[in-house]
Scaffold this motif. Structure first.
Motif, PDB file in Angstrom:
ATOM      1  N   HIS A 137     -10.553   4.489  -4.350  1.00 53.72           N
ATOM      2  CA  HIS A 137     -10.285   3.604  -3.220  1.00 53.72           C
ATOM      3  C   HIS A 137     -10.823   2.195  -3.428  1.00 53.72           C
ATOM      4  O   HIS A 137     -10.846   1.389  -2.504  1.00 53.72           O
ATOM      5  CB  HIS A 137     -10.845   4.224  -1.937  1.00 53.72           C
ATOM      6  N   ASP A 153       0.825  -1.213   0.000  1.00 52.69           N
ATOM      7  CA  ASP A 153       0.000   0.000   0.000  1.00 52.69           C
ATOM      8  C   ASP A 153       0.855   1.257   0.000  1.00 52.69           C
ATOM      9  O   ASP A 153       0.579   2.210  -0.730  1.00 52.69           O
ATOM     10  CB  ASP A 153      -0.955   0.008   1.191  1.00 52.69           C
ATOM     11  N   ARG A 182      -8.824   3.506  12.029  1.00 55.14           N
ATOM     12  CA  ARG A 182      -7.887   4.173  11.112  1.00 55.14           C
ATOM     13  C   ARG A 182      -8.617   5.083  10.130  1.00 55.14           C
ATOM     14  O   ARG A 182      -8.029   6.019   9.603  1.00 55.14           O
ATOM     15  CB  ARG A 182      -6.984   3.179  10.402  1.00 55.14           C
ATOM     16  N   ASP A 183      -9.896   4.828   9.882  1.00 59.51           N
ATOM     17  CA  ASP A 183     -10.764   5.735   9.109  1.00 59.51           C
ATOM     18  C   ASP A 183     -10.145   6.135   7.762  1.00 59.51           C
ATOM     19  O   ASP A 183     -10.198   7.305   7.382  1.00 59.51           O
ATOM     20  CB  ASP A 183     -11.079   6.966   9.961  1.00 59.51           C
ATOM     21  N   ALA A 184      -9.557   5.190   7.069  1.00 57.02           N
ATOM     22  CA  ALA A 184      -8.955   5.471   5.764  1.00 57.02           C
ATOM     23  C   ALA A 184     -10.012   5.387   4.665  1.00 57.02           C
ATOM     24  O   ALA A 184     -10.907   4.545   4.725  1.00 57.02           O
ATOM     25  CB  ALA A 184      -7.843   4.454   5.483  1.00 57.02           C
ATOM     26  N   ARG A 229      -0.160   2.891  -3.443  1.00 56.12           N
ATOM     27  CA  ARG A 229      -1.487   3.485  -3.227  1.00 56.12           C
ATOM     28  C   ARG A 229      -1.748   4.696  -4.132  1.00 56.12           C
ATOM     29  O   ARG A 229      -2.770   4.771  -4.809  1.00 56.12           O
ATOM     30  CB  ARG A 229      -1.696   3.879  -1.768  1.00 56.12           C
ATOM     31  N   ARG A 275      -9.929   4.155   1.804  1.00 57.79           N
ATOM     32  CA  ARG A 275      -9.954   2.859   1.114  1.00 57.79           C
ATOM     33  C   ARG A 275     -10.780   1.825   1.858  1.00 57.79           C
ATOM     34  O   ARG A 275     -11.129   0.794   1.302  1.00 57.79           O
ATOM     35  CB  ARG A 275      -8.534   2.356   0.894  1.00 57.79           C
ATOM     36  N   ASP A 276     -11.077   2.085   3.134  1.00 58.91           N
ATOM     37  CA  ASP A 276     -11.842   1.127   3.929  1.00 58.91           C
ATOM     38  C   ASP A 276     -13.350   1.364   3.860  1.00 58.91           C
ATOM     39  O   ASP A 276     -14.115   0.589   4.422  1.00 58.91           O
ATOM     40  CB  ASP A 276     -11.392   1.185   5.390  1.00 58.91           C
TER      41      ASP A 276
END
Length: 136
Positions: A48, A29, A130-132, A33, A134-135
């Motif tokens: 994402h 990643d 983590r609140d990314a 990324r 991509r999630d």
């Protein structure tokens, strides 16, 4: 190799191993990324995305090729490393790990594959924390 599903803790475990050994970490990643996001946008996709046919067919193999090209370059430079990525498809493909092991052995390198097991609730909690993007 440190492998596992999103949120399983593979990157943290790779960093832990790096701290113990002094080896470098190649994280898929971190390496790919931004390139992946731009490529998805240029192909009309969501930046994402990691699950649609577009990503699977047009991008995923290139991410892993970049990762392995970097790993082989480090091997050729006698740099010890820990490679971190999901490897979910690869490790479940018959013969894949054997082929990788033989290829690395020809360069004088042993391969150890570590799968990080984590329960769904823990992975879910970590992904929420983590609140990314991509999630999502």
């Amino acid at each position: 190799m440190v492998a596992g599903y999103a949120g399983s803790g593979k990157t943290e475990f790779a960093r832990f191993l790096s701290d113990m050994t002094g080896w470098s970490v190649l994280d898929k990643d971190a390496m790919t990324r931004r390139m992946t996001e731009r490529l998805l946008i240029s192909l009309g996709g969501y930046p994402h995305d990691r699950h649609t046919t577009l990503y699977q067919r047009e991008i995923r193999s290139h991410e892993y090729r970049c990762l392995f090209n970097s790993a082989y370059a480090n091997i050729d430079a006698n740099v010890y490393m820990i490679v971190s990525a999901p490897f979910a498809t690869e490790l479940h493909t018959p013969g894949w790990l054997d082929r990788l092991t033989h290829r690395c052995k020809a360069r004088g390198v042993d391969v150890a594959a570590i799968w990080i097991h984590s329960d769904n609730d823990t992975m879910h909690d970590y992904i929420e924390t983590r609140d990314a993007p991509r999630d999502a």
